[in-house]
Design a protein around this motif. Structure first.
Motif, PDB file in Angstrom:
ATOM      1  N   THR A  49      35.305  60.642  10.355  1.00 59.36           N
ATOM      2  CA  THR A  49      36.401  59.696   9.844  1.00 59.36           C
ATOM      3  C   THR A  49      37.876  60.273  10.054  1.00 59.36           C
ATOM      4  O   THR A  49      38.643  59.253   9.856  1.00 59.36           O
ATOM      5  CB  THR A  49      36.218  59.364   8.098  1.00 59.36           C
ATOM      6  N   TYR A  50      37.766  61.401  10.393  1.00 60.36           N
ATOM      7  CA  TYR A  50      39.113  61.948  10.803  1.00 60.36           C
ATOM      8  C   TYR A  50      39.744  61.365  12.243  1.00 60.36           C
ATOM      9  O   TYR A  50      39.048  61.024  13.178  1.00 60.36           O
ATOM     10  CB  TYR A  50      39.099  63.502  10.972  1.00 60.36           C
ATOM     11  N   PRO A  51      41.188  61.149  12.146  1.00 57.79           N
ATOM     12  CA  PRO A  51      42.245  61.500  11.085  1.00 57.79           C
ATOM     13  C   PRO A  51      42.503  60.533  10.167  1.00 57.79           C
ATOM     14  O   PRO A  51      43.248  60.684   9.328  1.00 57.79           O
ATOM     15  CB  PRO A  51      43.308  61.537  12.174  1.00 57.79           C
ATOM     16  N   ASN A  52      41.857  59.203  10.049  1.00 58.95           N
ATOM     17  CA  ASN A  52      41.993  58.404   8.983  1.00 58.95           C
ATOM     18  C   ASN A  52      41.865  58.790   7.601  1.00 58.95           C
ATOM     19  O   ASN A  52      42.390  58.460   6.736  1.00 58.95           O
ATOM     20  CB  ASN A  52      41.171  56.856   9.220  1.00 58.95           C
ATOM     21  N   SER A  53      40.770  59.661   7.461  1.00 57.30           N
ATOM     22  CA  SER A  53      40.529  60.324   6.280  1.00 57.30           C
ATOM     23  C   SER A  53      39.632  61.734   6.474  1.00 57.30           C
ATOM     24  O   SER A  53      39.137  61.689   7.394  1.00 57.30           O
ATOM     25  CB  SER A  53      39.556  59.410   5.387  1.00 57.30           C
ATOM     26  N   GLY A  54      39.710  62.402   5.442  1.00 58.89           N
ATOM     27  CA  GLY A  54      39.179  63.803   5.587  1.00 58.89           C
ATOM     28  C   GLY A  54      39.954  64.670   6.265  1.00 58.89           C
ATOM     29  O   GLY A  54      40.767  64.270   6.829  1.00 58.89           O
ATOM     30  N   VAL A  83      48.817  65.652   4.479  1.00 61.20           N
ATOM     31  CA  VAL A  83      48.568  64.541   3.774  1.00 61.20           C
ATOM     32  C   VAL A  83      47.038  64.165   4.268  1.00 61.20           C
ATOM     33  O   VAL A  83      47.270  63.686   5.450  1.00 61.20           O
ATOM     34  CB  VAL A  83      49.592  63.583   3.473  1.00 61.20           C
ATOM     35  N   GLU A  84      46.091  63.636   3.473  1.00 59.84           N
ATOM     36  CA  GLU A  84      44.985  63.086   4.118  1.00 59.84           C
ATOM     37  C   GLU A  84      45.538  61.799   4.895  1.00 59.84           C
ATOM     38  O   GLU A  84      46.171  61.120   4.342  1.00 59.84           O
ATOM     39  CB  GLU A  84      43.742  62.704   3.021  1.00 59.84           C
ATOM     40  N   ALA A  88      46.576  66.364  11.689  1.00 61.85           N
ATOM     41  CA  ALA A  88      46.724  68.024  10.966  1.00 61.85           C
ATOM     42  C   ALA A  88      46.323  68.772  12.004  1.00 61.85           C
ATOM     43  O   ALA A  88      46.590  70.080  11.816  1.00 61.85           O
ATOM     44  CB  ALA A  88      45.955  67.873   9.689  1.00 61.85           C
ATOM     45  N   LEU A  89      45.890  68.578  13.299  1.00 61.28           N
ATOM     46  CA  LEU A  89      45.536  69.582  14.108  1.00 61.28           C
ATOM     47  C   LEU A  89      46.388  70.646  14.424  1.00 61.28           C
ATOM     48  O   LEU A  89      46.436  71.826  14.533  1.00 61.28           O
ATOM     49  CB  LEU A  89      44.573  68.934  15.163  1.00 61.28           C
ATOM     50  N   ASP A  90      47.509  70.221  14.685  1.00 63.54           N
ATOM     51  CA  ASP A  90      48.802  70.834  15.226  1.00 63.54           C
ATOM     52  C   ASP A  90      49.122  71.829  14.084  1.00 63.54           C
ATOM     53  O   ASP A  90      49.601  73.014  14.399  1.00 63.54           O
ATOM     54  CB  ASP A  90      50.067  70.060  15.565  1.00 63.54           C
ATOM     55  N   VAL A  91      49.198  71.243  12.824  1.00 59.84           N
ATOM     56  CA  VAL A  91      49.602  72.051  11.493  1.00 59.84           C
ATOM     57  C   VAL A  91      48.720  73.159  11.541  1.00 59.84           C
ATOM     58  O   VAL A  91      48.917  74.235  11.218  1.00 59.84           O
ATOM     59  CB  VAL A  91      49.876  71.106  10.393  1.00 59.84           C
ATOM     60  N   ILE A  92      47.386  72.918  11.543  1.00 59.51           N
ATOM     61  CA  ILE A  92      46.235  73.899  11.196  1.00 59.51           C
ATOM     62  C   ILE A  92      46.242  74.834  12.367  1.00 59.51           C
ATOM     63  O   ILE A  92      46.193  76.109  12.106  1.00 59.51           O
ATOM     64  CB  ILE A  92      44.920  73.232  11.372  1.00 59.51           C
ATOM     65  N   ILE A  93      46.541  74.648  13.627  1.00 58.79           N
ATOM     66  CA  ILE A  93      46.549  75.574  14.688  1.00 58.79           C
ATOM     67  C   ILE A  93      48.013  76.477  14.483  1.00 58.79           C
ATOM     68  O   ILE A  93      47.913  77.527  14.724  1.00 58.79           O
ATOM     69  CB  ILE A  93      46.771  74.904  16.102  1.00 58.79           C
ATOM     70  N   ALA A  94      49.044  75.674  13.933  1.00 57.60           N
ATOM     71  CA  ALA A  94      50.335  76.549  13.908  1.00 57.60           C
ATOM     72  C   ALA A  94      50.028  77.606  12.560  1.00 57.60           C
ATOM     73  O   ALA A  94      50.472  78.904  12.428  1.00 57.60           O
ATOM     74  CB  ALA A  94      51.394  75.510  13.430  1.00 57.60           C
TER      75      ALA A  94
END
Length: 238
Positions: A49-54, A83-84, A88-94
């Protein structure tokens, strides 16, 4: 059962591949995404369901010395403010880059003492390149172009959009003050990708020529001139 709309994920992956060429590996069947930086490796698994949720699951996270960073990554993600329902991938990689960078900075190195006399003139100025998830808000764009410190001695280039790019060069104290002021704003991702002593020549203007906004990455590359390779490496395009 309706299939999820993957257009947002496709757009996000396209941006990641542009920012981190040869560092992103995504398998659509398993929804596994791997980000590599030299020998450091981050392995994520995306919910259907990402990025819509989860949120992406951290399968593994290791630095170049193969230290397990999963717990630190999970804490960093929970503290990132993502926020769900948002990409979020770029934030996680950062966050992963920040953790690996902190570890590398804590590793002692043996270098000859610098020649402070010969470097004193160079240390009076510095150049900073900042990568932003995006730069859209007019207030932030205006602030980037107009430091609160009215000193005319700072120069720079800003590029709005996805991603946003900020490049400032000038007296060290003035640059640091402007960067710290910008950091206080609310950003989805604010990464200092390059920070070195010494000023850069930007286009036809030298240090003190002011900060200007351009529309495209190509215009930034043209402005930095002979510093092209350093700039492209800093923003993850080379």
């Amino acid at each position: 059962m309706a299939q999820p709309d993957n257009s947002r994920l496709d757009d996000e992956l396209e941006l990641l591949h542009a920012i981190y060429p040869d560092q992103i590996d995504y398998h659509s069947r398993s929804r596994d995404l791997k980000y590599s930086d030299n020998s450091a490796l981050l392995h994520l698994r995306l919910p259907e369901t990402y990025p819509n949720s989860g949120f992406p699951d951290v399968i593994s996270a290791n630095d170049a010395s193969k230290r397990d960073l999963r717990d630190r990554m999970k804490r960093a993600i929970s503290e990132s403010g993502v926020v769900e329902g948002e990409e979020a991938l770029d934030v996680i990689i950062a966050a992963f880059q920040g953790i690996v960078g902190d570890i590398n900075n804590d590793t002692p190195t043996t270098n000859d003492a610098p020649d402070t006399a010969s470097n004193s003139a160079k240390q009076e100025t510095k150049t900073v390149i900042i990568w932003l998830h995006h730069l859209l808000a007019l207030g932030k764009r205006k602030l980037a172009l107009n430091p609160s410190n009215s000193s005319p001695s700072i120069s720079g280039i800003t590029k709005p959009g996805y991603p946003g790019i900020l490049l400032f060069t000038g007296p060290r104290d003035v640059v640091d003050e402007h960067v710290n002021e910008l950091k206080q704003q609310n950003w989805q991702a604010f990464q200092v990708r390059y920070e070195e002593e010494g000023g850069w020549q930007l286009g036809d203007g030298g240090i003190g020529a002011g900060i200007r906004e351009v529309e495209t990455m190509a215009e930034v590359v043209k402005a930095v001139g002979s510093r092209k390779d350093e700039f492209l490496r800093a923003v993850g395009i080379k």
